[in-house]
Design an enzyme around this catalytic site. Structure first.
Site, PDB file in Angstrom:
ATOM      1  N   SER A  71      34.941 -28.228 123.074  1.00 42.20           N
ATOM      2  CA  SER A  71      33.976 -28.511 124.143  1.00 42.20           C
ATOM      3  C   SER A  71      33.737 -27.346 125.097  1.00 42.20           C
ATOM      4  CB  SER A  71      34.394 -29.731 124.967  1.00 42.20           C
ATOM      5  OG  SER A  71      34.289 -30.858 124.177  1.00 42.20           O
ATOM      6  N   SER A  72      33.571 -26.155 124.525  1.00 45.42           N
ATOM      7  CA  SER A  72      33.238 -25.024 125.403  1.00 45.42           C
ATOM      8  C   SER A  72      31.901 -25.275 126.096  1.00 45.42           C
ATOM      9  CB  SER A  72      33.212 -23.710 124.627  1.00 45.42           C
ATOM     10  OG  SER A  72      32.375 -23.809 123.511  1.00 45.42           O
ATOM     11  N   ASP A 125      32.787 -35.677 125.993  1.00 49.89           N
ATOM     12  CA  ASP A 125      33.238 -34.319 126.324  1.00 49.89           C
ATOM     13  C   ASP A 125      33.064 -34.029 127.808  1.00 49.89           C
ATOM     14  OD1 ASP A 125      33.473 -34.316 123.627  1.00 49.89           O
ATOM     15  OD2 ASP A 125      31.851 -32.898 123.243  1.00 49.89           O
ATOM     16  N   SER A 129      34.547 -24.095 118.447  1.00 45.64           N
ATOM     17  CA  SER A 129      35.754 -24.547 117.755  1.00 45.64           C
ATOM     18  C   SER A 129      35.984 -26.037 117.950  1.00 45.64           C
ATOM     19  CB  SER A 129      36.962 -23.777 118.291  1.00 45.64           C
ATOM     20  OG  SER A 129      37.112 -24.093 119.660  1.00 45.64           O
ATOM     21  N   ILE A 143      32.960 -42.145 118.235  1.00 47.62           N
ATOM     22  CA  ILE A 143      32.959 -43.487 118.803  1.00 47.62           C
ATOM     23  C   ILE A 143      32.093 -43.524 120.054  1.00 47.62           C
ATOM     24  CG2 ILE A 143      34.470 -45.072 120.094  1.00 47.62           C
ATOM     25  CD1 ILE A 143      34.808 -45.348 117.129  1.00 47.62           C
ATOM     26  N   ASP A 144      32.027 -42.410 120.784  1.00 47.94           N
ATOM     27  CA  ASP A 144      31.391 -42.482 122.117  1.00 47.94           C
ATOM     28  C   ASP A 144      29.937 -42.948 122.044  1.00 47.94           C
ATOM     29  OD1 ASP A 144      30.615 -40.004 121.071  1.00 47.94           O
ATOM     30  OD2 ASP A 144      31.052 -38.859 122.905  1.00 47.94           O
TER      31      ASP A 144
HETATM   32  C1  GLA Z   1      31.282 -34.002 119.777  1.00 50.58           C
HETATM   33  C2  GLA Z   1      30.348 -34.718 120.746  1.00 50.58           C
HETATM   34  C3  GLA Z   1      31.037 -35.932 121.391  1.00 50.58           C
HETATM   35  C4  GLA Z   1      31.663 -36.828 120.327  1.00 50.58           C
HETATM   36  C5  GLA Z   1      32.480 -36.027 119.326  1.00 50.58           C
HETATM   37  C6  GLA Z   1      32.951 -36.854 118.160  1.00 50.58           C
HETATM   38  O1  GLA Z   1      32.358 -33.440 120.477  1.00 50.58           O
HETATM   39  O2  GLA Z   1      29.925 -33.832 121.760  1.00 50.58           O
HETATM   40  O3  GLA Z   1      30.114 -36.630 122.183  1.00 50.58           O
HETATM   41  O4  GLA Z   1      30.683 -37.609 119.688  1.00 50.58           O
HETATM   42  O5  GLA Z   1      31.748 -34.926 118.808  1.00 50.58           O
HETATM   43  O6  GLA Z   1      33.852 -37.826 118.582  1.00 50.58           O
END
Ligand code: GLA
Length: 386
Positions: free
Chosen positions: A124-125, A170, A121, A34-35
Site C-alpha cells: 500500500s505505498s 488500505d 509490492s 473482502i473489502d
Molecule cells: C488491494 C486493494 C484493497 C483490497 C486488497 C485485496 O490492496 O487496494 O482495497 O481489495 O487489494 O484484499
C-alpha cells in the site's frame, strides 16, 4: 531519518520544512479481496511508510519532489485537476483535487516526499502517499476533516482519479493503525475493533517476491466485476447488499443460482474467507497462533485455487513456509499477482528462515526475494520537532 530529510528539503528549497508527517504502509493479516464485498478484514500498519516534509509558499504553486523518483513537477493552484500520465505525483494531486472539491481553500506548497515501502509490492505505498498528503493538507489548512473523511476522500482518489476500483481497507489501515494491534474492520459499516496482536515468540516477516505486478490493475478490476456478477445472481432469491451478507452454509443452498463456474468459485472464496476472518480474530486475541496459522494457509490456498490471484512466486513462499517448523502460518497479502507474502516466524529462527527461503525461492524462481521483519505500528501522524 527526519534530520536527513530536513537536510534534503533545505538543499532543494533553501529553507526549513515547517511541518513533517509520516504515514505507514500496511499488511493484511487475513480477509483478502473482502473489502469491496462488504465483509471483515484484518490489516495492520507496519513500520515502513511515507514521509512528507512541507512548507507553504506564496507563489500559488504546488512543488512536488521525491527522493524516490527523479520526476518532479511544479503545478499551479487551479480550480481542478485531471490525472496526468502515470507519474507518482498524481496521487497527491488527486488528494488536492478532493480538498478543492469539498470547498477547502488551499495555498501553494513546497513538498518533499520519501518512502521506504518497496513500490508496487502490495504494501500500500499508494494509500500511504495519499493519506500522508491528505492528513498534511487537513492540518496545514485547518479543513476540519475527520480521519474517516480523509480515508473516504483517498479511496475516491484511487477509484475516480487513478482509476482502480479498490476497496477501503488500505486507506483505513494506514490512517487508523495502532501499535501492536490488528484492526478488525467491517467494510460494510466501517466499524472497527483493535485486536491485540501478541505474537509471543513469533515475529511478522514480509517476503517480497520482487515480481513486478504489471497485470494487477486489470485483473483486480476483473475480480471486482466477477463478484458483482455473483451478487446479481444471488439477489434473484436473496435480499442482500454484499456477498459477505451470507455465510458459507447459506451460500451452499443458493450457489446453484450462479451459472458461471468461475464466478461461483470467486464467490466461494469471498464467503468462506469472511468466515475465516471471524475465526482468525478469535484465535489471535486468544494468542492461539497455531489456529491463526492454519487459517492463514487456508486463506492462501483459497486465493490460489478459487480466486486465482496468487502465482508461482507467492506459492513458492508459502510452500517453503509450510515445511519449516518455525513458521506458524503464511499467506499472500494484498491484491496478489506478485507483491508480498507474510509469515509468522519464531523470532530466534528469523535469520535461518530468511536464508532458507531465499535459497528455496531462488532455486524455484530464478532470482531472490527480499525478506524483512516488521513491527506493527501506528497510523498517520505528524512528526513533532524534538
Ligand atoms: C488491494 C486493494 C484493497 C483490497 C486488497 C485485496 O490492496 O487496494 O482495497 O481489495 O487489494 O484484499
Amino acid at each position: 531519518m527526519k534530520d536527513h530529510l530536513q537536510q534534503e528539503f533545505y538543499n532543494l528549497y533553501h529553507k526549513k520544512a515547517e511541518r513533517s508527517f509520516f504515514s505507514p504502509g500496511r499488511v493484511n493479516l487475513i480477509g483478502e479481496h473482502i473489502d469491496y464485498n462488504g465483509g471483515l478484514v484484518m490489516p495492520c500498519a507496519i513500520s515502513l511508510g511515507s514521509y512528507l516534509l512541507v512548507s507553504p509558499n506564496n507563489d500559488n504553486v504546488f512543488r512536488f519532489r521525491s527522493l524516490n523518483f527523479d520526476d518532479k513537477q511544479d503545478i499551479p493552484l487551479q480550480p481542478s485537476y485531471k490525472k496526468n500520465g502515470t507519474g507518482w505525483f498524481n496521487y497527491p494531486i488527486g488528494v488536492i483535487e478532493q480538498f478543492l472539491r469539498k470547498g477547502c481553500s488551499l495555498q501553494g506548497l513546497d513538498m518533499l516526499f520519501y518512502g521506504n515501502i518497496p513500490i508496487g509490492s502490495g504494501l500500500s505505498s499508494s494509500a500511504s502517499v495519499e493519506i500522508v498528503a491528505a492528513f498534511a493538507l487537513n492540518e496545514l489548512f485547518n479543513c476540519g476533516f475527520s480521519r474517516l473523511d480523509l480515508v473516504k476522500m483517498c479511496k475516491s482518489v484511487e477509484n475516480d482519479f487513478i482509476g482502480v476500483n479498490s476497496g477501503i481497507m488500505d486507506q483505513f489501515a494506514v490512517a487508523f493503525g495502532q501499535k501492536d494491534k490488528a484492526l478488525l474492520l467491517d467494510c460494510n459499516t466501517l466499524d472497527y475493533e483493535p485486536v491485540n496482536s501478541n505474537l509471543g515468540d513469533h515475529i511478522l516477516a514480509i517476503i517480497n517476491t520482487n515480481k513486478p505486478r504489471k497485470l494487477s490493475e486489470s485483473k483486480y478490476n476483473e475480480r471486482v466485476q466477477e463478484c458483482e456478477a455473483a451478487l446479481t445472481a444471488l439477489k434473484q432469491e436473496l435480499d442482500i447488499k454484499y456477498l459477505c451478507d451470507i455465510d458459507a452454509n447459506t451460500y451452499k443452498q443458493y450457489r446453484h443460482l450462479i451459472k458461471d463456474e468461475t464466478v461461483a468459485k470467486r464467490a466461494t472464496h469471498v464467503i468462506e474467507e469472511n468466515d475465516r476472518v471471524k475465526l482468525a480474530a478469535k484465535a489471535l486475541s486468544a494468542n492461539d497462533l497455531l489456529e491463526f496459522g492454519r487459517l492463514m494457509y487456508a486463506s492462501h490456498y483459497s486465493l490460489r485455487d478459487l480466486y486465482e490471484v496468487s502465482g508461482k512466486e507467492l506459492d513458492a513462499v508459502v510452500e517453503y513456509s509450510k515445511t519449516d517448523v518455525n513458521v506458524a502460518g503464511a499467506r499472500m497479502t494484498g491484491a496478489g499477482f506478485g507483491g508480498c507474502a507474510i509469515a509468522l516466524v519464531k523470532a530466534d529462527h528469523f535469520d535461518t528462515f530468511s536464508q532458507n527461503i531465499i535459497n528455496y525461492y531462488t532455486n524455484q524462481i530464478g532470482y531472490p526475494p527480499s525478506v524483512y521483519s516488521t513491527l506493527i505500528g501506528d497510523g498517520v501522524m505528524e512528526l513533532k520537532n524534538s
